[in-house]
Design an enzyme around this catalytic site. Structure first.
Site, mmCIF file in Angstrom:
data_model
loop_
_atom_site.group_PDB
_atom_site.id
_atom_site.type_symbol
_atom_site.label_atom_id
_atom_site.label_comp_id
_atom_site.label_asym_id
_atom_site.label_seq_id
_atom_site.Cartn_x
_atom_site.Cartn_y
_atom_site.Cartn_z
ATOM 1 C CB SER A 66 -1.151 0.247 1.372
ATOM 2 O OG SER A 66 -1.452 -1.291 1.251
HETATM 3 N N1 SAM Z 1 0.306 -4.057 4.116
HETATM 4 C C1 SAM Z 1 0.842 -4.664 3.415
HETATM 5 C C2 SAM Z 1 2.110 -4.443 3.411
HETATM 6 O O1 SAM Z 1 2.537 -3.698 3.767
HETATM 7 O O2 SAM Z 1 2.528 -5.154 1.559
HETATM 8 C C3 SAM Z 1 -0.198 -4.954 2.310
HETATM 9 C C4 SAM Z 1 -1.248 -5.808 2.140
HETATM 10 S S1 SAM Z 1 -2.089 -5.857 0.150
HETATM 11 C C5 SAM Z 1 -3.260 -4.360 -0.209
HETATM 12 C C6 SAM Z 1 -3.519 -6.943 0.771
HETATM 13 C C7 SAM Z 1 -2.712 -8.609 1.902
HETATM 14 O O3 SAM Z 1 -3.923 -8.920 1.612
HETATM 15 C C8 SAM Z 1 -2.107 -9.344 0.036
HETATM 16 O O4 SAM Z 1 -1.367 -9.927 0.122
HETATM 17 C C9 SAM Z 1 -4.143 -10.050 -0.144
HETATM 18 O O5 SAM Z 1 -3.058 -11.791 -0.219
HETATM 19 C C10 SAM Z 1 -4.050 -10.393 1.803
HETATM 20 N N2 SAM Z 1 -4.943 -11.343 1.775
HETATM 21 C C11 SAM Z 1 -6.759 -10.932 1.241
HETATM 22 N N3 SAM Z 1 -7.455 -12.018 1.920
HETATM 23 C C12 SAM Z 1 -7.484 -11.909 2.967
HETATM 24 C C13 SAM Z 1 -7.193 -13.153 4.056
HETATM 25 N N4 SAM Z 1 -8.819 -13.624 3.812
HETATM 26 N N5 SAM Z 1 -5.984 -13.034 5.290
HETATM 27 C C14 SAM Z 1 -5.487 -12.808 4.864
HETATM 28 N N6 SAM Z 1 -4.402 -12.154 4.061
HETATM 29 C C15 SAM Z 1 -5.566 -11.926 2.843
#
Ligand code: SAM
Length: 219
Positions: A66
């Protein structure tokens, strides 16, 4: 070699901290966490030159790290004091996990995509964070074994607030989660008080979808 890259990136990192200050981030502990965390170590090698831009970047598997100012806003909203146990849903690159590791006592983080999970684990270890526990799985059901949490941050957008996450908050705990459609959401802050909770809308945001039992169905 890694030392030379870190040296070159130090100036860019300090400029990012200044930019966050200019964008209104006032919490000194949050600004310090950005100063201590090498974002270039959490993005693909070919994008390192863009690591300190205030923009989201692709990290593989259709996911993104993000925008730093979004991370900063998230972290400031939680008003962390340092003693907290925090659950992060959506580890992604592990960057926010390490920011959190500088701000709280213990971080629990869950990622559902295996390749991201293992890259994040390596990057988190290289960053020297020792107060992080990681789980590969569906974060919409939380991590019951270590609940309750003083704060929960969800880094992906869901169709609603997963009840399991509210259940796993302490009395007085706070949950931040984007809720809306797959394309755009409202960032919601939920504060738990005993058996009830109060929901406030913070800002319009755009996150990748939160898939899982209490999130979107993956087709
Ligand atoms: N904050 C993170 C960073 O610093 O890189 C970015 C996160 S990214 C926007 C969102 C993440 O949420 C993705 O890696 C995705 O695979 C994960 N995600 C989506 N649904 C999920 C779930 N039910 N449980 C765990 N992770 C999940």
């Amino acid at each position: 070699m890694a030392g030379a890259v870190d040296g070159q990136m130090g100036g860019a990192r300090r400029r990012l901290v200044e930019l966050l200050r200019d964008k209104g981030i006032r919490d000194l502990a949050v600004l310090r966490a950005f100063d201590l965390t090498p974002r270039h170590a959490f993005v693909p090698t070919g994008l390192r030159h863009r690591a300190y831009e205030d923009s989201s970047l692709p990290i593989g598997s259709g996911q993104t790290i993000s925008q730093p100012s979004i991370h900063a806003r998230y972290l400031e909203l939680l008003g962390l004091k340092g003693h907290e146990r925090v659950l992060e849903v959506g580890t992604g690159s592990g960057y926010q996990t390490v920011l959190l590791s500088h701000l709280v006592a213990q971080v629990f983080t869950i990622e559902r995509i295996a390749s991201l999970f293992s890259m994040a684990r390596d990057a988190i270890n290289r960053a020297g964070a020792t107060n992080v526990s990681m789980l590969m799985g569906d974060g919409t059901v939380g991590w019951r074994e270590y609940a309750p949490y003083d704060a929960i941050l969800v880094s992906a957008g869901g169709p609603g607030v997963p009840p399991a996450l509210i259940e796993q908050l302490t009395d007085g705990g706070r949950l931040l989660i984007p809720v809306g459609t797959r394309e755009e959401q409202t960032l919601k802050l939920i504060a738990k008080h005993g058996e009830s909770h109060v929901v406030s809308d913070v800002a319009p945001v755009r996150f990748v979808p939160l898939f899982g039992t209490q999130g979107w169905e993956q087709h």
